[in-house]
Design a protein around this motif. Structure first.
Motif, mmCIF file in Angstrom:
data_model
loop_
_atom_site.group_PDB
_atom_site.id
_atom_site.type_symbol
_atom_site.label_atom_id
_atom_site.label_comp_id
_atom_site.label_asym_id
_atom_site.label_seq_id
_atom_site.Cartn_x
_atom_site.Cartn_y
_atom_site.Cartn_z
ATOM 1 N N GLY A 66 0.810 -1.204 0.000
ATOM 2 C CA GLY A 66 0.000 0.000 0.000
ATOM 3 C C GLY A 66 0.852 1.266 0.000
ATOM 4 N N LYS A 67 0.167 2.395 -0.059
ATOM 5 C CA LYS A 67 0.875 3.671 -0.123
ATOM 6 C C LYS A 67 1.090 4.289 1.252
ATOM 7 N N HIS A 68 0.533 3.660 2.283
ATOM 8 C CA HIS A 68 0.649 4.210 3.627
ATOM 9 C C HIS A 68 1.468 3.267 4.497
ATOM 10 N N GLU A 69 2.016 3.793 5.560
ATOM 11 C CA GLU A 69 2.883 2.998 6.417
ATOM 12 C C GLU A 69 2.141 1.798 7.009
ATOM 13 N N GLU A 70 0.838 2.004 7.344
ATOM 14 C CA GLU A 70 0.076 0.941 8.014
ATOM 15 C C GLU A 70 -0.171 -0.264 7.105
ATOM 16 N N ASN A 71 -0.108 -0.076 5.789
ATOM 17 C CA ASN A 71 -0.241 -1.225 4.888
ATOM 18 C C ASN A 71 0.879 -1.260 3.856
ATOM 19 N N GLY A 72 2.008 -0.660 4.230
ATOM 20 C CA GLY A 72 3.165 -0.626 3.348
ATOM 21 C C GLY A 72 3.991 -1.892 3.445
ATOM 22 N N ILE A 73 5.113 -1.881 2.757
ATOM 23 C CA ILE A 73 5.938 -3.082 2.699
ATOM 24 C C ILE A 73 6.589 -3.398 4.038
ATOM 25 N N GLY A 74 6.739 -2.395 4.890
ATOM 26 C CA GLY A 74 7.333 -2.612 6.207
ATOM 27 C C GLY A 74 6.540 -3.550 7.086
ATOM 28 N N GLU A 75 5.238 -3.697 6.795
ATOM 29 C CA GLU A 75 4.399 -4.609 7.577
ATOM 30 C C GLU A 75 4.841 -6.061 7.427
ATOM 31 N N LEU A 76 5.626 -6.358 6.393
ATOM 32 C CA LEU A 76 6.098 -7.732 6.204
ATOM 33 C C LEU A 76 7.269 -8.089 7.106
ATOM 34 N N GLY A 77 7.840 -7.095 7.760
ATOM 35 C CA GLY A 77 9.055 -7.328 8.541
ATOM 36 C C GLY A 77 8.912 -8.378 9.623
ATOM 37 N N GLU A 78 7.720 -8.448 10.239
ATOM 38 C CA GLU A 78 7.515 -9.399 11.345
ATOM 39 C C GLU A 78 7.217 -10.811 10.862
ATOM 40 N N HIS A 79 6.970 -10.985 9.582
ATOM 41 C CA HIS A 79 6.549 -12.292 9.083
ATOM 42 C C HIS A 79 7.756 -13.146 8.686
ATOM 43 N N VAL A 80 8.548 -13.520 9.677
ATOM 44 C CA VAL A 80 9.775 -14.268 9.395
ATOM 45 C C VAL A 80 9.508 -15.755 9.218
ATOM 46 N N LEU A 89 4.907 -3.173 -6.126
ATOM 47 C CA LEU A 89 6.156 -2.669 -5.547
ATOM 48 C C LEU A 89 6.462 -1.245 -6.003
ATOM 49 N N GLU A 90 5.720 -0.744 -6.974
ATOM 50 C CA GLU A 90 5.906 0.658 -7.363
ATOM 51 C C GLU A 90 5.547 1.609 -6.225
ATOM 52 N N ASN A 91 4.805 1.111 -5.227
ATOM 53 C CA ASN A 91 4.440 1.952 -4.078
ATOM 54 C C ASN A 91 5.548 2.074 -3.059
ATOM 55 N N VAL A 92 6.664 1.382 -3.261
ATOM 56 C CA VAL A 92 7.834 1.552 -2.388
ATOM 57 C C VAL A 92 8.656 2.705 -2.950
ATOM 58 N N VAL A 93 8.714 3.801 -2.213
ATOM 59 C CA VAL A 93 9.316 5.021 -2.766
ATOM 60 C C VAL A 93 10.787 5.179 -2.426
ATOM 61 N N ASP A 94 11.294 4.445 -1.420
ATOM 62 C CA ASP A 94 12.733 4.506 -1.169
ATOM 63 C C ASP A 94 13.199 3.177 -0.583
ATOM 64 N N CYS A 145 8.022 -14.169 -5.889
ATOM 65 C CA CYS A 145 7.682 -13.342 -7.049
ATOM 66 C C CYS A 145 7.636 -11.886 -6.606
ATOM 67 N N LEU A 146 8.411 -11.028 -7.248
ATOM 68 C CA LEU A 146 8.437 -9.590 -6.977
ATOM 69 C C LEU A 146 7.821 -8.892 -8.186
ATOM 70 N N GLU A 147 6.718 -8.154 -7.954
ATOM 71 C CA GLU A 147 5.960 -7.611 -9.082
ATOM 72 C C GLU A 147 5.733 -6.113 -8.948
ATOM 73 N N TRP A 148 6.075 -5.401 -10.022
ATOM 74 C CA TRP A 148 5.718 -3.998 -10.183
ATOM 75 C C TRP A 148 4.573 -3.946 -11.189
ATOM 76 N N SER A 149 3.519 -3.220 -10.870
ATOM 77 C CA SER A 149 2.407 -3.112 -11.815
ATOM 78 C C SER A 149 2.844 -2.308 -13.018
ATOM 79 N N GLU A 198 14.959 2.623 -8.170
ATOM 80 C CA GLU A 198 14.402 1.303 -8.462
ATOM 81 C C GLU A 198 15.427 0.201 -8.171
ATOM 82 N N LYS A 199 16.669 0.457 -8.566
ATOM 83 C CA LYS A 199 17.723 -0.524 -8.333
ATOM 84 C C LYS A 199 17.988 -0.686 -6.834
#
Length: 1115
Positions: free
Chosen positions: A676-690, A701-706, A725-729, A742-743
């Motif tokens: 998502g575009k917000h922190e609450e549903n952004g990619i960082g939410e995956l950090g705890e899912h080890v 993944l285009e929503n990851v800005v840095d 699978c890593l996907e950019w729309s 992007e790199k």
């Protein structure tokens, strides 16, 4: 008639669950805070201990004592009710937000009193059941030797019939007679399910004349279910030497045996071993290894673990397979019919063969049922046996069930419940481990894991253990698919008794217990669930409502009200259901009231949203929403489902993920995550899912800005993901993209080094980070780069040591694949042969790709792609060359729509399939016609080249030939087809001369002539004696067709032949005739013209322009 059993060990496993509940801290805390009678828990634990002590005795006595069997059923009912109550209290205690005063929030005062009353009622009920143990004479006994099985001996009876095992017997006898290993000891394990014939095979080998003369000492030892008793077994072997030893000192006994074996060769059969006690086994071997001239030990067992333990290095276990049906019939007939038979065998044999089919290759079942029918003269009696289940035979008539029951008795208690649970499935169902284990977990059948392992790993071990004991067998569908033999399935049903019900067995619908605990249904049988609901008074005690996918789905009866159904399922743990609630598009809110629910499968439900009340399902472990194509979003408070382990959202169309998914720390399986575009549903939410494992897909993944956000996902720590699978729309062409960002983002998404498959889709950078293609990814077998539109250079992939499949597509700016593609990852390590393990390489839709630079090497041995078997290059319009020059293992080559490609194709001495489409001029220097099995070419130059090559070299292996798009005048060499050809297709080749085939051609099975061979206006099909499928299409000048020489033809299709008026002498074998856009012929058939109809009236299925023509003569 044998009645169903309730396993004592089965209940013992159930007791462990109850004890775990009683030790729950919050439950104990509730008792203390309420200041209830402190003896309440003590009384409950004491009474559970009392009944546990006599379970083994009850399990043994119930076989012959119906009162004990009823006592066990009442006890299991009480256990179910106790577990429901304790689970309810523990759940409400765990969900209380104020632990200091949680009782005031869990229940109103009257509810608290009600729970206390219910606990006391459970205790009273258990105490009442326990009182009857003394009346029934139940005592505390050990669990061993409960089957009452008679030990085997080495004697072969005259009635023992040995068929179908010649290969296995010869294998063993050759090993026994082999003198090349003199002085050594070899152990030959024979392993297989109960009743498969292990002991019989061992007996016949033991008594073989050749074997008798080979060995000085022979001994037969039957171990049975007892623990491995080294002293007892050693004494038995001593007795076989003609001596005896009365000492009970193991050292004395073993020395005695050593002396007796000195200078002698021995053969020992150790039959029916169950114990995997390696120390005991090695101790038993000691005297054989000290002093003898060597010998052999045959070991029979039902357990793979035993076979693995005892086998010697150079001999693999002999796993007995099921007998072939005809061999089974010989065994059956031997036991069912007297040699001087007066009965009419013809009618009985038809029924008998059906009985043999039902036994599915188990000799014991075949032999037992044959013997049972030996004195039965009437067809009705044989039909009764055919229609009966194994538990319906009296045990003095049939030894099948007792033999199978031994396997069940010897299971550890925790495996018994898992095995019985499989009775919910139909026979021949294909089990997938990953589908079954979450169900076992939800039902509380798995023990808590030790150390760092997970519940899933515990379940996987259980599954493996059951398979190693032959309760599961590999199916033919794949290595991950298993089936249960019909007799094992019957055993599961027998052991499950009244508590397990299968609604798809409609004949039993009226007999279902009024209060089933576990039930399954199938949408493949119309109204199976509604009929069952009619036969059931109530579902309030049900723990399982499981949908089984078999057959063709039918709509459920409209009378089933989801709200009413959910109101009954208050105790359900597993719910699998497709809700179709009339015109409503959402599920009932009452689904959130199912506090015991741990497994919810709503796959295929057409809902757009899910009720917010689902967030109340605290215990939920598995949520399956597969193929819910209308589903747009998940409940907003999904983060409250803290026990969720599996979330399957495959083939859903979610727009975004709910906020706070990081709180679901127990997640093991998640189909995909939408960034998502917000922190609450952004990619960082995956950090705890080890703990995520298996396949995982990250979208948007285009929503990851840095890159700092990407780093928070901690992808490198997710060590259990196998496929990523890593996907950019895909965005608009005018979107501004910072390639460096992007790199950097992709760099921070670096996965762990044990990854097996990587798919990068829509990456927007111009170059890939260094980790992509690093040789340290030693387990990576598949890699796909797709839609990377800005990429102008491929990563270095050649040093990935295990890579077997590589696909590259949609890289619109890539112009050249150069030397870096083959090389390593920038390190100075020794460079191996590039792509040394690759078997499949595909390039697809590369619009700007012009050059594939050759890899420079000194000789062919160092050339890249030494293992490549498949190369496919499609829709690369600017590619000119060069291609790899030498591919020694290549079997299949496809070139399609690569118009500029004019180079020679690779030398490929092993090629079997060549397929070239389009206008490209690329061709092989030497077409290996002696090897090719499939040849598909398109275009003037390619077709001319192939026919020119066939004039010089006979295509001796060619099976499939397809040519198209050629206007040149070409004829087949010798006016005949290659003798090996089975499939021939000629399309848009108007000037090709069809061969008249002066001799019979026996190989051709399928022929298609489409807009080709214009010289044929009247076509008498040559003598293709085995032709089955013929298509004639777009032949404007064809006026007649004769098929008299193709007497095997099954299907004839004729399309767009406007002048064709009749078909002459159609063969009797023809079963389907399809005519399309053939004016004269079609009209004649529709009006059943007397000049046409008589020659085709024998054909069962006739279609004209997609309309079935009614054929009264074949209906």
């Amino acid at each position: 008639m044998a009645a169903e059993l309730v396993g004592g060990a089965f209940l013992s496993s159930f007791l462990n669950v109850l004890f775990d509940r009683l030790s729950n801290d919050k439950f104990v805390n509730w008792i203390r805070r309420k200041k209830l009678d402190q003896n309440l828990l003590g009384r409950l634990e004491n009474i559970l201990n009392v009944v546990e002590a006599v379970l083994n005795d009850a399990e043994k006595k119930q076989i012959t004592d119906n009162a004990v069997k009823r006592w066990l059923k009442n006890l299991q009912d009480a256990f179910y009710d106790a577990d429901d109550l304790l689970d309810e209290v523990c759940t409400k205690a765990a969900t209380q937000k104020d632990p200091g005063n949680f009782l005031s929030h869990i229940f109103h005062s009257q509810d608290r009193d009600m729970v206390v009353t219910r606990i006391e009622e459970v205790i009273a009920r258990l105490e009442d059941i326990a009182k009857h143990k003394d009346i029934l004479g139940l005592e505390k006994i050990a669990a061993k030797n409960m089957s009452g099985r008679i030990p085997s001996t080495s004697l072969v009876k005259k009635s023992d019939m040995f068929v179908g095992r010649d290969r296995e017997m010869d294998t063993i006898v050759k090993l026994l007679l082999d003198d090349s290993k003199d002085g050594e000891i070899s152990v030959i394990p024979i392993v297989g399910m109960g009743g498969i014939g292990k002991t019989t095979l061992a007996k016949l080998v033991y008594n073989d004349v050749r074997v008798k003369h080979k060995f000085h000492v022979k001994a037969w030892v039957c171990v049975g279910e007892e623990e491995f008793d080294v002293l007892k077994m050693t004494k038995i072997v001593i007795e076989k030497t003609g001596s005896s030893c009365h000492s009970n000192d193991l050292d004395t006994v073993q020395n005695h045996l050593k002396d007796k074996l000195e200078g002698k060769k021995f053969l020992v059969v150790v039959d029916d071993v169950w114990s995997s006690n390696r120390e005991g086994w090695e101790s038993f071997l000691t005297p054989f290894e000290c002093g003898s001239e060597g010998g052999h030990i045959l070991v029979t067992s039902r357990l793979d673990s035993v076979a693995s333990m005892v086998k010697t290095n150079h001999i693999q276990p002999l796993k007995l397979s099921l007998l072939h049906e005809e061999d089974c019939w010989l065994v059956f007939a031997k036991h069912a019919f007297f040699p001087t038979e007066s009965r009419d065998r013809s009618a009985l044999e038809i029924i008998g063969r059906k009985i043999v089919q039902k036994c599915k290759g188990v000799p014991l079942a075949v032999q037992t049922l044959g013997g049972l029918l030996r004195t039965k003269d009437h067809e009705r009696e044989w039909i009764d046996v055919l229609n009966s289940e194994i538990w319906e035979f009296a045990e003095d008539e049939s030894s099948i069930l007792p033999a199978l029951r031994i396997s069940y008795y010897y299971l550890p208690s925790y495996l018994k419940r898992c095995f019985v649970y499989c009775s919910l499935y139909p026979k021949d169902y294909e089990f997938i481990r990953e589908e079954l284990v979450p169900l076992w977990m939800a039902e509380g059948l798995l023990q808590q894991p030790k150390s760092d392992s997970t519940l899933e790993e515990v379940g996987y071990k259980y599954f493996t253990d059951l398979a190693s004991r032959s309760f599961f067998q590999h199916s033919n569908s794949g290595e991950n698919s298993f089936v249960m033999h019909d007799l094992m399935h019957d055993l599961a049903i027998f052991c499950g008794g009244k508590f397990f019900s299968r609604t798809f067995e409609l004949k039993n619908a009226a007999k279902h217990d009024a209060y089933p605990r576990h039930l399954s249904y199938s949408r493949g049988i119309r109204d199976s669930l509604s009929k069952f609901l009619e036969a059931c008074d109530d579902l309030q005690h049900a723990r399982t409502l499981l949908k089984i996918n078999v057959g063709t789905s039918h709509e459920f009866s409209k009378e089933i009200d989801p709200c009413r159904l959910l109101a009954q399922l208050k105790r359900v743990r597993v719910l699998s259901f497709e809700f179709f609630p009339g015109d409503h598009i959402s599920l009932p809110d009452s689904i959130g009231d199912l506090i015991h629910l741990r497994y919810l499968d709503l796959s295929g439900t057409p809902s757009v949203t899910l009720p917010e009340s689902m967030s109340n399902l605290y215990n939920l472990q598995t949520l399956k929403l597969r193929e819910c194509g209308n589903l747009k979003k998940l409940p907003s408070k999904m983060q409250d489902l803290v026990n969720l382990r599996h979330l399957d959202i495959t083939e859903t169309n979610l727009e975004e993920m709910p906020k706070g998914m990081s709180k679901l720390k127990e997640l093991q399986m998640l189909s995909y995550y939408i960034v998502g575009k917000h922190e609450e549903n952004g990619i960082g939410e995956l950090g705890e899912h080890v703990h995520l494992q298996g396949s995982f897909h990250i979208k948007k993944l285009e929503n990851v800005v840095d890159s700092s956000e990407a780093w928070k996902a901690r992808m490198v720590d997710k060590k259990y993901i196998s496929d990523l699978c890593l996907e950019w729309s895909s965005g608009e062409d005018g979107d501004i993209v910072d390639s460096q960002i992007e790199k950097d983002v992709l760099a921070k998404l670096e996965p762990h080094k044990d990854l097996k498959m990587l798919f990068i889709w829509g990456y927007r950078g111009t170059m890939f980070p260094d980790w992509v293609g690093q040789s340290s990814y030693h387990n990576m077998t598949e890699l796909y780069l797709s839609g990377c539109r800005n990429c102008w250079v491929l990563p270095s992939l050649g040093q990935l040591p295990s890579l077997t499949r590589l696909g590259i597509s949609g890289c619109d700016k890539l112009k050249m694949i150069g030397g870096s593609f083959y090389k390593g990852d920038g390190t100075h390590q020794y460079q191996e042969t590039p792509f040394r393990s690759l078997k499949s390489l595909q390039f697809y839709v590369m619009s700007c790709w012009e050059e594939w630079e050759s890899y420079e090497c000194d000789d062919d041995d160092d050339a890249p792609f030494p293992q490549l078997e498949e190369l496919r290059i499609q829709y690369c319009p600017k590619l000119r060359g060069d291609l790899p020059t030498f591919l020694p293992s290549l079997k299949s080559l496809l070139i399609n729509e690569c118009e500029e490609l004019g180079c020679y194709l690779p030398r490929a001495p092993s090629i079997l399939k060549l397929e070239i489409h389009g206008k490209q001029e690329a061709r092989m220097r030497e077409l290996p016609l002696s090897m090719l099995e499939t040849l598909i070419v398109n275009g003037e130059q390619q077709v001319e080249y192939v026919f020119e090559a066939m004039t010089h070299t006979q295509p001796t292996s060619l099976i499939d030939l397809q040519i198209s798009e050629c206007s040149s005048a070409i004829s087949f060499p010798g006016d005949s087809l290659p003798p090996s050809l089975e499939v021939l297709s000629i399309m848009n080749c108007k000037n090709v001369e069809f061969p008249m085939q002066h001799q019979q051609h026996e190989s051709l099975r399928s022929l298609r002539i489409d807009n080709s061979c214009d010289s044929l206006t009247s076509f008498a099909l040559p003598a293709f004696t085995n032709l089955k499928y013929l298509t004639i299409a777009r032949r404007e000048n064809l006026t007649s067709l004769e098929l008299s020489q193709s007497q095997s033809l099954r299907e004839l299709r004729i399309k767009e032949c406007p002048k064709l008026a009749n078909i002459i002498r159609l063969p009797a074998s023809l079963s389907k005739l399809r005519i399309r856009e053939c004016g004269l012929l079609g009209e004649g058939i529709e009006r059943k013209d007397p000049h046409i109809w008589p020659s085709i009236s024998h054909i069962p299925h006739i279609e004209v322009d997609d309309t079935e023509i009614l054929n009264e003569s074949t209906s």
